[in-house]
Write a protein that holds these residues in place. Structure first.
Motif, short mmCIF file in Angstrom:
data_model
loop_
_atom_site.label_atom_id
_atom_site.label_comp_id
_atom_site.label_asym_id
_atom_site.label_seq_id
_atom_site.Cartn_x
_atom_site.Cartn_y
_atom_site.Cartn_z
N LEU A 29 0.83 -1.21 0.00
CA LEU A 29 0.00 0.00 0.00
C LEU A 29 0.87 1.26 0.00
CD1 LEU A 29 -2.70 1.45 0.21
CD2 LEU A 29 -2.59 1.15 2.71
N GLN A 30 1.95 1.23 0.79
CA GLN A 30 2.84 2.39 0.84
C GLN A 30 3.46 2.67 -0.53
OE1 GLN A 30 5.61 1.30 3.86
NE2 GLN A 30 4.13 1.50 5.52
N GLN A 31 3.90 1.61 -1.20
CA GLN A 31 4.51 1.78 -2.51
C GLN A 31 3.50 2.33 -3.51
OE1 GLN A 31 6.15 -2.04 -3.51
NE2 GLN A 31 7.79 -1.91 -1.99
N PHE A 180 6.01 -0.53 9.11
CA PHE A 180 6.26 0.90 9.10
C PHE A 180 5.28 1.65 10.01
CE2 PHE A 180 5.92 5.18 7.04
CZ PHE A 180 7.19 5.61 7.39
N SER A 181 4.07 1.15 10.16
CA SER A 181 3.10 1.81 11.04
C SER A 181 3.61 1.88 12.47
CB SER A 181 1.76 1.08 11.00
OG SER A 181 1.90 -0.27 11.37
N PHE A 182 4.38 0.86 12.89
CA PHE A 182 4.97 0.90 14.23
C PHE A 182 6.00 2.02 14.33
CE2 PHE A 182 8.52 -0.24 17.02
CZ PHE A 182 7.87 -0.33 18.24
N MET A 183 6.82 2.17 13.27
CA MET A 183 7.84 3.22 13.26
C MET A 183 7.17 4.60 13.29
SD MET A 183 11.13 3.34 13.31
CE MET A 183 12.46 2.76 12.29
N GLN A 184 6.05 4.75 12.60
CA GLN A 184 5.33 6.01 12.62
C GLN A 184 4.84 6.34 14.04
OE1 GLN A 184 2.50 4.85 9.48
NE2 GLN A 184 3.13 6.68 8.36
N ASP A 192 14.08 14.27 19.04
CA ASP A 192 15.06 14.82 18.12
C ASP A 192 14.46 14.89 16.71
OD1 ASP A 192 17.16 15.20 16.27
OD2 ASP A 192 18.61 14.33 17.67
N PRO A 193 14.28 16.09 16.14
CA PRO A 193 13.67 16.23 14.81
C PRO A 193 14.41 15.47 13.72
CG PRO A 193 13.79 18.35 15.91
CD PRO A 193 14.59 17.40 16.73
N GLU A 194 15.74 15.44 13.78
CA GLU A 194 16.52 14.76 12.76
C GLU A 194 16.30 13.25 12.82
OE1 GLU A 194 18.23 16.03 10.22
OE2 GLU A 194 17.38 17.95 10.91
N LYS A 195 16.27 12.72 14.03
CA LYS A 195 16.02 11.28 14.18
C LYS A 195 14.60 10.93 13.74
CE LYS A 195 19.27 10.34 17.95
NZ LYS A 195 19.41 9.87 19.36
N ARG A 196 13.66 11.82 14.05
CA ARG A 196 12.28 11.58 13.65
C ARG A 196 12.17 11.52 12.13
NH1 ARG A 196 9.89 16.01 15.28
NH2 ARG A 196 9.87 15.35 17.47
N LYS A 197 12.92 12.38 11.46
CA LYS A 197 12.91 12.39 10.00
C LYS A 197 13.42 11.07 9.45
CE LYS A 197 14.57 15.13 6.06
NZ LYS A 197 15.38 16.30 5.66
N VAL A 198 14.47 10.55 10.06
CA VAL A 198 15.03 9.26 9.64
C VAL A 198 14.01 8.14 9.88
CG1 VAL A 198 16.79 7.51 10.14
CG2 VAL A 198 17.42 9.93 10.00
N ASN A 201 11.22 7.64 7.30
CA ASN A 201 11.63 7.26 5.94
C ASN A 201 11.43 5.75 5.79
OD1 ASN A 201 12.80 6.74 3.50
ND2 ASN A 201 14.81 7.56 4.01
N PRO A 202 10.45 5.32 4.97
CA PRO A 202 10.17 3.88 4.84
C PRO A 202 11.39 3.07 4.40
CG PRO A 202 8.43 5.17 3.83
CD PRO A 202 9.54 6.13 4.16
N ALA A 203 12.26 3.68 3.59
CA ALA A 203 13.44 2.97 3.10
C ALA A 203 14.39 2.60 4.23
CB ALA A 203 14.17 3.82 2.06
#
Length: 298
Positions: A29-31, A180-184, A192-198, A201-203
């Protein structure tokens, strides 16, 4: 038909099939979403994870006895329709050292009240290794460990006191493969905004899942500044699923007895039994001991 009428295909059809992507339905679905929104000239909407914390309180009791803990966990298994049976024997069906061994298990159903018909399958519920659970909890928090007692309010079929260790050992798939839903959801607790950005990222998750076979536990320890409270954490991790396998006996020929066949896979120097038991070390699993108890569901 629409193409014949002059319509333009702007994106491929999303099948919604578990086999649509390596990571299953969610990754597929993400793809598909990554392509459909640009094709429509739209920005993909930002998803807001929804977490409903488990209703719990920390008990005033310092410890809970093993019989009480076992009784509480039995309530969980009974709430999902599982029965307790006895594993009386196991034997290897393949030659020693083969990278795909097969074993046969004999279960005594006895007075469990379990019945089945010819052609039915049986789900066996694996448990996490207690030592790994304890190690994870000790690294995850300094506020609680596996012995800490919590009082649940109608969560996981339980209403009463149980140890955190028992929940992580028997109920939560803490060593399962994260989606990925768990990571979200985890990213909502990252400061940390930078870590959150990482993390969003689904990749990133796909890379770690492929290269290092990360688990929920790995991700939680990988991001120490993202610390969900225990009530949210229990809601974020999925429960352990039973592994269903065909029964090789018949009720008429083997009353009170069920025989199953499962596979043991060789991964490098580590033996992991997949099939009925999930990713646990085959040589250390309790069914190797005579007359061990298992929870099953026909």
């Amino acid at each position: 038909a629409l193409l014949k009428l002059g319509a333009e295909c702007i994106h491929k059809l999303g099948e919604g099939d578990d086999a649509s992507a390596e990571g299953g339905l969610e990754e597929g679905l993400q793809q598909w979403e990554e392509g459909i929104f640009p094709a429509l000239g739209l920005k993909k909407p930002e998803e807001v994870p929804h977490i409903v914390p488990v209703d719990l309180l920390f008990s005033k009791r310092a410890l809970i006895s093993e019989p009480e803990d076992y009784h509480a966990i039995s309530g969980y298994y009974e709430s999902i329709g599982a029965k307790k049976v006895c594993c009386t024997s196991w034997k290897r069906l393949s030659e020693e050292g083969h990278n795909r061994d097969f074993i046969s298990l004999t279960l005594q159903t006895g007075d469990s009240g379990m019945s089945y018909e010819l052609g039915d399958s049986l789900e066996i519920f694996p448990t996490n290794d207690e030592a790994r659970v304890n190690d994870f909890l000790s690294k995850y928090s300094t506020e609680f460990d596996e012995r800490r007692v919590i009082k649940l309010s109608h969560a996981f079929g339980l209403h009463g006191e149980v140890s955190i260790g028992a929940i992580f050992t028997h109920v939560l798939d803490i060593f399962g493969k994260p989606k990925f839903s768990f990571m979200q959801k985890l990213a909502t607790f990252e400061t940390d905004p930078e870590k959150r950005k990482v993390m969003l990222n689904p990749a990133y998750l796909k890379k770690f899942c492929l290269e290092k076979c990360v688990t929920f536990a790995d991700l939680l320890l990988m991001f120490p500044t993202a610390r969900p409270p225990i009530s949210a954490l229990l809601a974020m991790i999925p429960t352990i699923k039973g592994r269903a396998y065909s029964i090789t006996t018949t009720p008429a020929s083997s009353p009170g007895v069920v025989e199953l066949c499962g596979a043991v896979l060789q991964h490098g120097s580590r033996r992991r039994i997949r099939s009925s038991w999930g990713p646990v070390h085959a040589d250390a699993h309790p069914w190797r001991r005579h007359r061990s108890r298992l929870w099953v569901r026909p």
